[in-house]
Design an enzyme around this catalytic site. Structure first.
Site, mmCIF file in Angstrom:
data_model
loop_
_atom_site.group_PDB
_atom_site.id
_atom_site.type_symbol
_atom_site.label_atom_id
_atom_site.label_comp_id
_atom_site.label_asym_id
_atom_site.label_seq_id
_atom_site.Cartn_x
_atom_site.Cartn_y
_atom_site.Cartn_z
ATOM 1 C CB CYS A 157 45.936 110.851 54.803
ATOM 2 S SG CYS A 157 44.809 109.742 55.241
ATOM 3 C CG ASP A 211 41.534 114.597 48.055
ATOM 4 O OD1 ASP A 211 41.294 115.435 48.959
ATOM 5 O OD2 ASP A 211 40.555 114.085 47.230
ATOM 6 N NE ARG A 257 38.427 105.853 47.384
ATOM 7 C CZ ARG A 257 38.924 106.824 47.815
ATOM 8 N NH1 ARG A 257 40.362 107.364 47.612
ATOM 9 N NH2 ARG A 257 38.341 107.894 48.351
ATOM 10 N NE ARG A 302 43.870 111.938 45.783
ATOM 11 C CZ ARG A 302 44.351 111.608 46.875
ATOM 12 N NH1 ARG A 302 43.563 110.558 47.591
ATOM 13 N NH2 ARG A 302 45.573 111.716 47.312
ATOM 14 C CG HIS A 358 42.755 104.857 51.574
ATOM 15 N ND1 HIS A 358 42.836 106.303 51.375
ATOM 16 C CD2 HIS A 358 42.806 104.388 50.120
ATOM 17 C CE1 HIS A 358 42.987 106.530 49.990
ATOM 18 N NE2 HIS A 358 43.055 105.418 49.460
HETATM 19 N N1 ARG Z 1 39.930 112.775 49.774
HETATM 20 C C1 ARG Z 1 41.099 111.752 49.775
HETATM 21 C C2 ARG Z 1 40.519 110.411 48.965
HETATM 22 O O1 ARG Z 1 39.267 110.145 49.403
HETATM 23 C C3 ARG Z 1 41.694 111.445 51.321
HETATM 24 C C4 ARG Z 1 42.758 110.395 51.001
HETATM 25 C C5 ARG Z 1 43.327 110.084 52.409
HETATM 26 N N2 ARG Z 1 44.568 109.348 52.313
HETATM 27 C C6 ARG Z 1 44.755 108.294 53.012
HETATM 28 N N3 ARG Z 1 45.960 107.603 52.794
HETATM 29 N N4 ARG Z 1 43.993 107.639 53.700
HETATM 30 O O2 ARG Z 1 41.198 109.978 48.303
#
Ligand code: ARG
Length: 293
Positions: free
Chosen positions: A267, A73, A144, A98, A173
């Site tokens: 993203c 990612d 998040r 991550r 997000h």
């Molecule tokens: N797979 C990544 C996650 O879930 C995607 C991130 C997407 N980034 C964003 N800025 N929305 O963290």
């Protein structure tokens, strides 16, 4: 309101991106991700390359961070940092998948943007949840970034931070359900926000463009604007029309493969905003080796 007699103006931007060399969907940390669905890695790279070239063709400077094997990612550079007025914040990721990206991004920011790059104490996924607009930072929480991280952001950046609660797991997000188009204009999906957040956004941005559920589901709101051109998912056609009516120029791009990880153009893009005192125009900075890639 938009005045048709005065066209929108684009300003040159400086972006950080990460090539999807190691991109894959090997775990699921949002509802878009399904490791059993195949990803076309070559197509992902072609689509990402087109996005990078689109920015450059619009006159923006794109810098690259070295991708790291085992961090699929890492292509989503927006989550690695937030840079406002030349002041950089790194990220602290929500999950272990991550987490190691944080060191790579903060190190890059410290050597290329701000030697004092701040390592967050609280969980915060940077430009994924923190969007600078005008004098404030809009900040998502709920999936998040921790609510308590918003105070940390306000302190480090010395800016007002507007906390907005997200309620739909598909829009985990802030940058998946709200796009900053210029200093005073947003496009957004009201249903992705808790009622108090909806009220706050309506109060601050009475002219906000409301996206349809279908365009949001194509990640159409995960868009990047330079004040005039808005780079967005090609599928978000009604949103593109609405942008045009308001004087913006939609620039559609295909990012089907990265969407399998829940990501769109925004993203993939971290904006590096210079300090107001920095008079060098980003477009005037000579190309570095990194850019030759
Ligand atoms: N797979 C990544 C996650 O879930 C995607 C991130 C997407 N980034 C964003 N800025 N929305 O963290």
């Amino acid at each position: 309101m938009f005045d048709a007699a005065r066209p929108r103006t684009a300003t040159p931007r400086r972006y950080l991106m990460c090539p999807p060399t190691h991109f894959a969907v090997t775990y699921a940390i949002n509802p878009w991700m399904d490791p059993s669905v195949p990803v076309d890695a070559e197509l992902a790279m072609r689509q990402w390359t087109t996005l990078r070239d689109t920015y450059r063709a619009l006159g923006h400077r794109v810098e690259l961070i070295e991708p790291i094997a085992g961090l699929p990612d890492m292509v989503f550079a927006a989550n690695g940092g937030l840079v406002v007025d030349g002041r950089a914040l790194g990220a602290r990721f929500h999950g272990p998948e991550r987490a190691p990206e944080a060191d790579a991004y903060v190190a890059w920011l410290a050597s290329h943007v701000d030697a004092r790059a701040h390592r967050p104490v609280r969980v915060m996924e940077a430009e994924g949840d923190l969007l600078a607009i005008g004098e404030v930072v809009l900040a998502g929480h709920g999936f998040r970034t921790e609510r308590a991280a918003h105070e940390e952001v306000a302190e480090v950046l010395d800016r007002e931070v507007v906390s907005l609660q997200l309620v739909d797991p598909r829009y985990y997000h802030l940058d998946t359900c709200l796009a900053v188009l210029d200093d005073t204009t947003i496009a957004w999906l009201p249903a992705a926000f808790a009622p108090p957040a909806q009220a706050e956004l309506r109060r601050r941005f009475p002219d906000g463009i409301e996206a349809s559920a279908a365009d949001a589901a194509a990640l159409g709101l995960n868009a990047v604007s330079d004040g005039r051109h808005v780079v967005l998912a090609a599928e978000a056609t009604a949103l593109a029309d609405a942008l045009e009516v308001r004087g913006f120029t939609p620039v559609p791009v295909e990012l089907s493969e990265l969407r399998k990880a829940g990501g769109g153009p925004k993203c993939c893009t971290m904006e590096l905003r210079a300090a107001a005192s920095d008079t060098s125009v980003p477009g005037d900075i000579p190309d570095t080796e990194e850019q030759a890639a």
